[in-house]
Design a protein around this motif. Structure first.
Motif, PDB file in Angstrom:
ATOM      1  N   MET A   1       0.826  -1.196   0.000  1.00 37.06           N
ATOM      2  CA  MET A   1       0.000   0.000   0.000  1.00 37.06           C
ATOM      3  C   MET A   1       0.866   1.253   0.000  1.00 37.06           C
ATOM      4  SD  MET A   1      -3.034   1.057   0.058  1.00 37.06           S
ATOM      5  CE  MET A   1      -4.019   2.436   0.472  1.00 37.06           C
ATOM      6  N   ILE A   2       1.899   1.264   0.867  1.00 40.82           N
ATOM      7  CA  ILE A   2       2.771   2.435   0.937  1.00 40.82           C
ATOM      8  C   ILE A   2       3.554   2.576  -0.358  1.00 40.82           C
ATOM      9  CG2 ILE A   2       4.781   3.387   2.117  1.00 40.82           C
ATOM     10  CD1 ILE A   2       3.649   2.249   4.699  1.00 40.82           C
ATOM     11  N   ARG A   3       3.974   1.445  -0.924  1.00 39.88           N
ATOM     12  CA  ARG A   3       4.696   1.505  -2.199  1.00 39.88           C
ATOM     13  C   ARG A   3       3.821   2.082  -3.302  1.00 39.88           C
ATOM     14  NH1 ARG A   3       7.623  -3.758  -3.982  1.00 39.88           N
ATOM     15  NH2 ARG A   3       8.159  -2.316  -5.636  1.00 39.88           N
ATOM     16  N   ASP A   4       2.539   1.713  -3.316  1.00 39.63           N
ATOM     17  CA  ASP A   4       1.636   2.255  -4.328  1.00 39.63           C
ATOM     18  C   ASP A   4       1.485   3.761  -4.180  1.00 39.63           C
ATOM     19  OD1 ASP A   4       0.997   0.061  -5.886  1.00 39.63           O
ATOM     20  OD2 ASP A   4      -0.546  -0.623  -4.506  1.00 39.63           O
ATOM     21  N   VAL A   5       1.320   4.220  -2.942  1.00 39.05           N
ATOM     22  CA  VAL A   5       1.154   5.663  -2.710  1.00 39.05           C
ATOM     23  C   VAL A   5       2.421   6.411  -3.104  1.00 39.05           C
ATOM     24  CG1 VAL A   5       0.807   7.408  -0.924  1.00 39.05           C
ATOM     25  CG2 VAL A   5      -0.594   5.352  -0.928  1.00 39.05           C
ATOM     26  N   LEU A   6       3.565   5.923  -2.670  1.00 34.90           N
ATOM     27  CA  LEU A   6       4.829   6.581  -2.990  1.00 34.90           C
ATOM     28  C   LEU A   6       5.086   6.559  -4.495  1.00 34.90           C
ATOM     29  CD1 LEU A   6       7.368   7.939  -1.890  1.00 34.90           C
ATOM     30  CD2 LEU A   6       8.386   5.680  -1.680  1.00 34.90           C
ATOM     31  N   GLY A   7       4.874   5.414  -5.124  1.00 34.50           N
ATOM     32  CA  GLY A   7       5.058   5.324  -6.568  1.00 34.50           C
ATOM     33  C   GLY A   7       4.107   6.224  -7.331  1.00 34.50           C
ATOM     34  N   SER A   8       2.862   6.336  -6.844  1.00 34.74           N
ATOM     35  CA  SER A   8       1.886   7.204  -7.502  1.00 34.74           C
ATOM     36  C   SER A   8       2.285   8.665  -7.403  1.00 34.74           C
ATOM     37  CB  SER A   8       0.508   7.001  -6.877  1.00 34.74           C
ATOM     38  OG  SER A   8       0.075   5.680  -7.047  1.00 34.74           O
ATOM     39  N   ILE A   9       2.779   9.068  -6.234  1.00 31.34           N
ATOM     40  CA  ILE A   9       3.200  10.462  -6.051  1.00 31.34           C
ATOM     41  C   ILE A   9       4.381  10.788  -6.962  1.00 31.34           C
ATOM     42  CG2 ILE A   9       4.256  12.061  -4.397  1.00 31.34           C
ATOM     43  CD1 ILE A   9       2.489  10.733  -2.245  1.00 31.34           C
ATOM     44  N   VAL A  10       5.354   9.885  -7.016  1.00 33.50           N
ATOM     45  CA  VAL A  10       6.526  10.109  -7.874  1.00 33.50           C
ATOM     46  C   VAL A  10       6.106  10.149  -9.340  1.00 33.50           C
ATOM     47  CG1 VAL A  10       8.697   9.076  -8.645  1.00 33.50           C
ATOM     48  CG2 VAL A  10       8.163   9.164  -6.222  1.00 33.50           C
ATOM     49  N   ALA A  11       5.212   9.241  -9.740  1.00 43.98           N
ATOM     50  CA  ALA A  11       4.764   9.205 -11.137  1.00 43.98           C
ATOM     51  C   ALA A  11       3.983  10.468 -11.504  1.00 43.98           C
ATOM     52  CB  ALA A  11       3.905   7.966 -11.379  1.00 43.98           C
ATOM     53  N   LEU A  12       3.112  10.924 -10.618  1.00 41.57           N
ATOM     54  CA  LEU A  12       2.345  12.140 -10.915  1.00 41.57           C
ATOM     55  C   LEU A  12       3.256  13.364 -10.950  1.00 41.57           C
ATOM     56  CD1 LEU A  12      -0.887  11.431  -8.842  1.00 41.57           C
ATOM     57  CD2 LEU A  12      -0.625  11.378 -11.329  1.00 41.57           C
ATOM     58  N   ALA A  13       4.281  13.398 -10.096  1.00 40.15           N
ATOM     59  CA  ALA A  13       5.249  14.501 -10.152  1.00 40.15           C
ATOM     60  C   ALA A  13       6.006  14.480 -11.475  1.00 40.15           C
ATOM     61  CB  ALA A  13       6.218  14.405  -8.975  1.00 40.15           C
ATOM     62  N   GLY A  14       6.354  13.291 -11.938  1.00 45.25           N
ATOM     63  CA  GLY A  14       7.030  13.174 -13.231  1.00 45.25           C
ATOM     64  C   GLY A  14       6.148  13.618 -14.380  1.00 45.25           C
ATOM     65  N   ALA A  15       4.869  13.267 -14.320  1.00 45.44           N
ATOM     66  CA  ALA A  15       3.942  13.689 -15.376  1.00 45.44           C
ATOM     67  C   ALA A  15       3.782  15.208 -15.376  1.00 45.44           C
ATOM     68  CB  ALA A  15       2.593  13.000 -15.185  1.00 45.44           C
ATOM     69  N   ALA A  16       3.705  15.801 -14.178  1.00 45.27           N
ATOM     70  CA  ALA A  16       3.580  17.261 -14.090  1.00 45.27           C
ATOM     71  C   ALA A  16       4.828  17.944 -14.643  1.00 45.27           C
ATOM     72  CB  ALA A  16       3.338  17.671 -12.642  1.00 45.27           C
ATOM     73  N   ALA A  17       6.006  17.420 -14.321  1.00 47.74           N
ATOM     74  CA  ALA A  17       7.252  18.006 -14.838  1.00 47.74           C
ATOM     75  C   ALA A  17       7.306  17.898 -16.357  1.00 47.74           C
ATOM     76  CB  ALA A  17       8.455  17.306 -14.212  1.00 47.74           C
ATOM     77  N   ALA A  18       6.839  16.773 -16.895  1.00 51.20           N
ATOM     78  CA  ALA A  18       6.860  16.594 -18.352  1.00 51.20           C
ATOM     79  C   ALA A  18       5.907  17.562 -19.041  1.00 51.20           C
ATOM     80  CB  ALA A  18       6.507  15.155 -18.703  1.00 51.20           C
ATOM     81  N   VAL A  19       4.723  17.770 -18.466  1.00 49.38           N
ATOM     82  CA  VAL A  19       3.741  18.671 -19.097  1.00 49.38           C
ATOM     83  C   VAL A  19       4.189  20.124 -18.995  1.00 49.38           C
ATOM     84  CG1 VAL A  19       1.388  19.539 -18.886  1.00 49.38           C
ATOM     85  CG2 VAL A  19       1.799  17.093 -18.857  1.00 49.38           C
ATOM     86  N   LEU A  20       4.849  20.477 -17.913  1.00 48.22           N
ATOM     87  CA  LEU A  20       5.302  21.861 -17.753  1.00 48.22           C
ATOM     88  C   LEU A  20       6.547  22.174 -18.576  1.00 48.22           C
ATOM     89  CD1 LEU A  20       4.736  22.418 -13.937  1.00 48.22           C
ATOM     90  CD2 LEU A  20       3.384  23.291 -15.836  1.00 48.22           C
ATOM     91  N   SER A  21       7.310  21.164 -18.941  1.00 50.88           N
ATOM     92  CA  SER A  21       8.575  21.410 -19.638  1.00 50.88           C
ATOM     93  C   SER A  21       8.432  22.130 -20.985  1.00 50.88           C
ATOM     94  CB  SER A  21       9.345  20.104 -19.808  1.00 50.88           C
ATOM     95  OG  SER A  21       8.703  19.252 -20.724  1.00 50.88           O
ATOM     96  N   PRO A  22       7.402  21.881 -21.814  1.00 50.28           N
ATOM     97  CA  PRO A  22       7.308  22.629 -23.073  1.00 50.28           C
ATOM     98  C   PRO A  22       7.028  24.124 -22.896  1.00 50.28           C
ATOM     99  CG  PRO A  22       6.070  20.595 -23.242  1.00 50.28           C
ATOM    100  CD  PRO A  22       6.458  20.758 -21.818  1.00 50.28           C
ATOM    101  N   PHE A  23       6.662  24.545 -21.706  1.00 44.24           N
ATOM    102  CA  PHE A  23       6.406  25.959 -21.461  1.00 44.24           C
ATOM    103  C   PHE A  23       7.662  26.684 -20.978  1.00 44.24           C
ATOM    104  CE2 PHE A  23       2.283  23.902 -21.143  1.00 44.24           C
ATOM    105  CZ  PHE A  23       1.529  24.691 -21.984  1.00 44.24           C
ATOM    106  N   ARG A  24       8.773  25.992 -20.999  1.00 48.34           N
ATOM    107  CA  ARG A  24      10.071  26.572 -20.626  1.00 48.34           C
ATOM    108  C   ARG A  24      10.989  26.560 -21.845  1.00 48.34           C
ATOM    109  NH1 ARG A  24      11.979  26.380 -15.220  1.00 48.34           N
ATOM    110  NH2 ARG A  24      10.166  26.716 -13.940  1.00 48.34           N
ATOM    111  N   ASP A  25      12.084  27.261 -21.739  1.00 47.72           N
ATOM    112  CA  ASP A  25      13.048  27.303 -22.843  1.00 47.72           C
ATOM    113  C   ASP A  25      13.722  25.942 -23.008  1.00 47.72           C
ATOM    114  OD1 ASP A  25      12.492  29.954 -23.246  1.00 47.72           O
ATOM    115  OD2 ASP A  25      14.165  30.678 -22.022  1.00 47.72           O
ATOM    116  N   TRP A  26      13.842  25.527 -24.284  1.00 48.45           N
ATOM    117  CA  TRP A  26      14.494  24.253 -24.571  1.00 48.45           C
ATOM    118  C   TRP A  26      15.869  24.460 -25.188  1.00 48.45           C
ATOM    119  CZ3 TRP A  26      12.096  19.026 -25.722  1.00 48.45           C
ATOM    120  CH2 TRP A  26      11.073  18.750 -24.808  1.00 48.45           C
TER     121      TRP A  26
END
Length: 194
Positions: free
Chosen positions: A1-26
């Motif tokens: 259960m804890i692994r699922d929560v931790l993995g979900s938080i890390v995965a959602l943070a990664g998805a947020a970073a990926a979506v925000l990246s095109p709005f920054r300079d490349w």
């Protein structure tokens, strides 16, 4: 259960970073959303596409796959989202390197910038989240075992007689065993007289 929560938080943070990246300079002050998806396959041009024709689209797709993967606790879907983000980022780096002649990282605003780092970091976080998640476990049902009566030699004998095959008794309960050290039970004629 804890692994699922931790993995979900890390995965959602990664998805947020990926979506925000095109709005920054490349690269050289150019935003990631100013690169067309088609440029990744034909070569980088100076065209400025709309938001949904840009490199943002595969990252939005990866974020949607991540959300579905987290809701379903699917490690495979979260890992797929990470591969999509990393794949499109590396493909962009290859095409940008071909167009510019080389890729450089400098501190003066030229070369690779924080948008690329955000996309790469988001992809790595997605893969890390997939690894951390325990995922769904298939419940294995045990095969039905026949009832084995206590003291029986095999499960096909009832009542327990220690003899194979069906029992010849008509009672559902086993017959009491006779104790060789005790005499016969007293009958009605054997009562003491007073």
């Amino acid at each position: 259960m804890i692994r699922d929560v931790l993995g979900s938080i890390v995965a959602l943070a990664g998805a947020a970073a990926a979506v925000l990246s095109p709005f920054r300079d490349w690269y050289d002050g150019r935003l990631g959303r100013h690169y067309r998806i088609g440029d990744l396959f034909t070569g980088v041009t100076g065209a400025h596409p709309g938001v949904f024709a840009s490199i943002l689209l595969p990252f939005l797709f990866a974020a949607a796959v991540t959300v579905v993967g987290v809701l379903l606790r699917s490690r495979l879907l979260v890992a797929l989202a990470g591969v999509v983000v990393l794949g499109f980022t590396v493909l962009w780096m290859v095409r940008q390197g071909q167009a510019a002649g080389s890729l450089t990282v400098t501190g003066d605003g030229h070369g690779l910038q924080e948008g690329v780092a955000g996309a790469l970091g988001g992809g790595v976080l997605l893969l890390l989240g997939a690894v951390l998640m325990s995922g769904r476990r298939k419940r294995r049902s045990r095969p039905a075992e026949p009832y084995a009566a206590p003291g029986s030699a095999s499960p096909d004998t009832w009542p327990p007689t220690r003899e194979p095959g069906p029992s010849v008794q008509t009672s559902p309960w086993p017959e009491p065993e006779a104790d060789p050290y005790v005499g016969p039970a007293p009958g009605p004629d054997d009562r003491p007289t007073s």
